[in-house]
Design an enzyme around this catalytic site. Structure first.
Site, PDB file in Angstrom:
ATOM      1  N   CYS A 184     -58.452  -6.229 -18.618  1.00 20.65           N
ATOM      2  CA  CYS A 184     -58.682  -5.011 -19.406  1.00 20.65           C
ATOM      3  C   CYS A 184     -58.409  -3.772 -18.550  1.00 20.65           C
ATOM      4  CB  CYS A 184     -60.128  -4.972 -19.910  1.00 20.65           C
ATOM      5  SG  CYS A 184     -60.471  -6.207 -21.165  1.00 20.65           S
ATOM      6  N   GLU A 198     -63.605   3.485 -22.764  1.00 23.12           N
ATOM      7  CA  GLU A 198     -63.430   3.549 -21.308  1.00 23.12           C
ATOM      8  C   GLU A 198     -62.689   4.837 -20.952  1.00 23.12           C
ATOM      9  OE1 GLU A 198     -64.835   1.493 -19.343  1.00 23.12           O
ATOM     10  OE2 GLU A 198     -65.307  -0.198 -20.647  1.00 23.12           O
ATOM     11  N   HIS A 230     -63.626  -1.284 -25.519  1.00 19.69           N
ATOM     12  CA  HIS A 230     -64.222  -2.614 -25.424  1.00 19.69           C
ATOM     13  C   HIS A 230     -65.049  -2.884 -26.682  1.00 19.69           C
ATOM     14  CE1 HIS A 230     -63.700  -3.452 -20.942  1.00 19.69           C
ATOM     15  NE2 HIS A 230     -63.396  -4.580 -21.560  1.00 19.69           N
TER      16      HIS A 230
END
Length: 208
Positions: free
Chosen positions: A148, A84, A167
């Site tokens: 998250c 991410e 992830h």
């Protein structure tokens, strides 16, 4: 003698349909592997609770003074290990494990909408994918507006961008805990190398 670098890696506790959270299982496997002699690796399990994250993260950053904090979370939709690039401040409407969600729907009132990691996730992704690891890595700019994303935003804010979020798919879909741990190890070592390499040229984007 150079001081050892400290890296903190976190996984999350079980939630929803994830009775076993692949992220914490993978992080525990990573702890067994370690990151080499030069790096102190600390691992922590993060509760799937907004308020717990608010109190836990500042203490992790303050007590350990890490070079890098990497948060690992599970995504039922993921089929690759996903890096991410940024965390988001707003849009938190989903209830946590305590059936709570922030009234303001955001992490930090008045904070920037989005905070980017100082790490170029595309570069990390390319390097790990070309290393013959056997685990597919991809990049995303949406960590999902749940714990998250919330954790990542807080950590990016506290660490001035020296944070990363990864992830992972659920266990066995398709990777084992050991494979995920190997991938995390490779990813984190690449991140540290990139950070080291970019130390002197923070503001120069010409060579990316």
């Amino acid at each position: 003698m150079e001081q050892k670098k400290t890296v903190i890696v976190t996984g999350f506790e079980p939630f929803g349909e994830h009775a076993v959270n692949a992220s914490w299982v993978a992080v525990q496997e990573l702890e067994k592997l370690g990151l080499g002699h030069e790096i102190n690796l600390h691992v922590a399990e993060v509760p799937v609770e907004y308020q717990a994250v608010q109190s836990l993260l500042p203490s992790l950053w303050k007590q350990q003074l890490p070079q890098l904090v990497v948060h690992v979370g599970v995504s039922g939709m993921a089929t690759t290990v996903t890096l991410e690039q940024c965390g988001h401040n707003q849009g938190y409407m989903r209830l946590d494990n305590c059936s709570f969600c922030p009234e303001s729907r955001c992490c930090m009132e008045g904070g920037p909408d989005c905070i980017q990691s100082v790490i170029d996730m595309d570069a990390v992704c390319k390097r790990v994918n070309s290393s013959g690891l056997g685990v597919s890595v991809s990049v995303s700019k949406d960590a999902g507006r749940y714990l998250c994303d919330y954790t990542y935003y807080m950590s990016l804010f506290l660490g001035e961008g020296r944070s990363a979020f990864v992830h992972v798919p659920p266990l066995g879909k398709p990777y084992s805990a050991e494979q995920l741990a190997q991938a995390l190890r490779a990813i984190i070592l690449e991140m540290l190398e990139l950070m080291e390499h970019n130390k002197g040229k923070k503001h120069c984007l010409h060579d990316q």
